[in-house]
Motif scaffolding. Structure first.
Motif, PDB file in Angstrom:
ATOM      1  N   HIS A   1      -4.677   6.667  -5.271  1.00 18.32           N
ATOM      2  CA  HIS A   1      -6.106   6.835  -4.961  1.00 18.32           C
ATOM      3  C   HIS A   1      -6.969   6.958  -6.209  1.00 18.32           C
ATOM      4  O   HIS A   1      -6.583   7.601  -7.192  1.00 18.32           O
TER       5      HIS A   1
ATOM      6  N   ASP B   1       0.981   2.363   3.774  1.00 17.21           N
ATOM      7  CA  ASP B   1       0.184   3.519   3.326  1.00 17.21           C
ATOM      8  C   ASP B   1       1.098   4.753   3.218  1.00 17.21           C
ATOM      9  O   ASP B   1       0.684   5.870   3.526  1.00 17.21           O
TER      10      ASP B   1
ATOM     11  N   HIS C   1      -7.477  -0.507   5.846  1.00 14.54           N
ATOM     12  CA  HIS C   1      -7.659   0.190   7.140  1.00 14.54           C
ATOM     13  C   HIS C   1      -9.090   0.145   7.675  1.00 14.54           C
ATOM     14  O   HIS C   1      -9.796   1.139   7.688  1.00 14.54           O
TER      15      HIS C   1
ATOM     16  N   GLU D   1      -5.957   2.080  -5.021  1.00 15.14           N
ATOM     17  CA  GLU D   1      -6.761   2.156  -3.806  1.00 15.14           C
ATOM     18  C   GLU D   1      -8.089   2.771  -4.218  1.00 15.14           C
ATOM     19  O   GLU D   1      -8.185   3.973  -4.472  1.00 15.14           O
TER      20      GLU D   1
ATOM     21  N   SER E   1     -11.430   0.582  -0.178  1.00 16.65           N
ATOM     22  CA  SER E   1     -11.383   1.528   0.943  1.00 16.65           C
ATOM     23  C   SER E   1     -12.701   2.251   1.119  1.00 16.65           C
ATOM     24  O   SER E   1     -13.480   2.374   0.180  1.00 16.65           O
TER      25      SER E   1
ATOM     26  N   HIS F   1     -13.267   5.914   2.707  1.00 12.73           N
ATOM     27  CA  HIS F   1     -12.731   7.110   3.372  1.00 12.73           C
ATOM     28  C   HIS F   1     -13.841   8.033   3.832  1.00 12.73           C
ATOM     29  O   HIS F   1     -13.617   8.975   4.575  1.00 12.73           O
TER      30      HIS F   1
ATOM     31  N   HIS G   1       0.856  -1.197   0.000  1.00 14.05           N
ATOM     32  CA  HIS G   1       0.000   0.000   0.000  1.00 14.05           C
ATOM     33  C   HIS G   1       0.889   1.243   0.000  1.00 14.05           C
ATOM     34  O   HIS G   1       1.347   1.699   1.040  1.00 14.05           O
TER      35      HIS G   1
HETATM   36 ZN   LIG Z   1      -6.904   4.906   2.430  1.00  6.84          ZN
END
Ligand SMILES: [Zn+2]
Ligand SMILES: [Zn+2]
Length: 268
Positions: A42, A228, A152, A81, A107, A109, A9
């Motif tokens: 991202h 990350d 996460h 991601e 993910s 967020h 990541h």
């Molecule tokens: Zn993230």
């Protein structure tokens, strides 16, 4: 020193919050003796599509170039991601079909109709309700299951506990979290141990050991490790902690992904 250490990541400057080029990251990963890394820039589903597509394409192409340049010295995988696939699963499927990624991180967020947790002022908000909605949306994400690892899992706690110092009782979410982990295990998807929190106020991984253990108990077999990192200095950071945690939870291996298939590495 980092035998068998793979960072799954990593963000480059193709992410809005990333600092370094993919070549620079690879150079640093090699200096740190990592065996490999996966570039996972991202792609947030709710943002401007044209802009996001350009960043993703650049990331994918540059990663391919670095894979060739570092051949035999460092494994360089192409990933993404993918944030908030829950906004539109069909669009997410189409996006993932357009690229031959090695690895897809799922993910969350932000939840529907709210901003990224990183930008929310939690003081005065109903944190319990927000977390309930967060985990329910995460369960939807897992039921779709179009990714390889769940990122996460306790992301909002970075900010709620870490930044705003609001204590959180996890009891109300036990059932839905169990359902999330069981869904991952049943679909043979991975759980990520994300070590970014070790470098932040909260000072812990996401998720923590108890959930990694629970994942194992529920039949989970695949773990991925991710620093990350958004800059070269953080590459591989905290992966030693993730390894110890995985061992304590009863795992003997962890995974990195190539062409969307897990490759198992022994925990040393
Ligand atoms: Zn993230
Ligand atoms: Zn990330």
């Amino acid at each position: 020193m980092y035998v068998n250490l793979f960072d799954s990541h990593v963000h480059s400057d193709n992410s809005h919050d990333g600092e370094h080029s993919i070549t620079f990251l690879c150079e640093n990963a090699q200096q740190k003796d990592l065996m490999g890394l996966c570039i996972t820039d991202h792609y947030e589903m709710e943002l401007n599509e044209a802009q996001a597509d350009i960043c993703l394409r650049n990331s994918f192409i540059e990663t391919g170039k670095s894979r060739q340049a570092f051949d035999n010295r460092l494994l360089v995988m192409s990933g993404i991601e993918l944030g908030q696939a829950t906004r539109n699963f069909q669009k997410a499927d189409r996006l993932l079909n357009r690229y031959r990624f090695d690895f897809v991180i799922g993910s969350l967020h932000c939840i529907r109709d709210m901003d990224d947790f990183a930008y929310i002022d939690f003081s005065g908000l109903n944190v319990e309700l927000i977390l309930q909605r967060y985990f329910e949306e995460m369960l939807e994400l897992c039921q779709w299951g179009g990714f390889d690892t769940l990122a996460h899992m306790t992301y909002p706690l970075r900010y709620i506990i870490g930044k705003y110092q609001i204590p959180v009782d996890m009891k109300p979410y036990e059932e839905v979290i169990r359902e999330i982990l069981k869904t991952l295990a049943d679909k043979n998807l991975a759980l990520e141990i994300n070590t970014a929190g070790l470098r932040r106020e909260i000072g812990q991984t996401s998720p923590t050991l108890e959930y990694v253990k629970l994942f194992r108990e529920l039949g989970g077999e695949l773990l991925t490790f991710g620093s990350d990192a958004h800059r070269a200095q953080d590459l591989g950071a905290g992966l030693d902690v993730a390894i110890d945690m995985a061992k304590e939870a009863g795992f003997s291996h962890f995974a990195f992904y190539k062409k969307r298939e897990p490759r198992m590495l022994r925990l040393m």
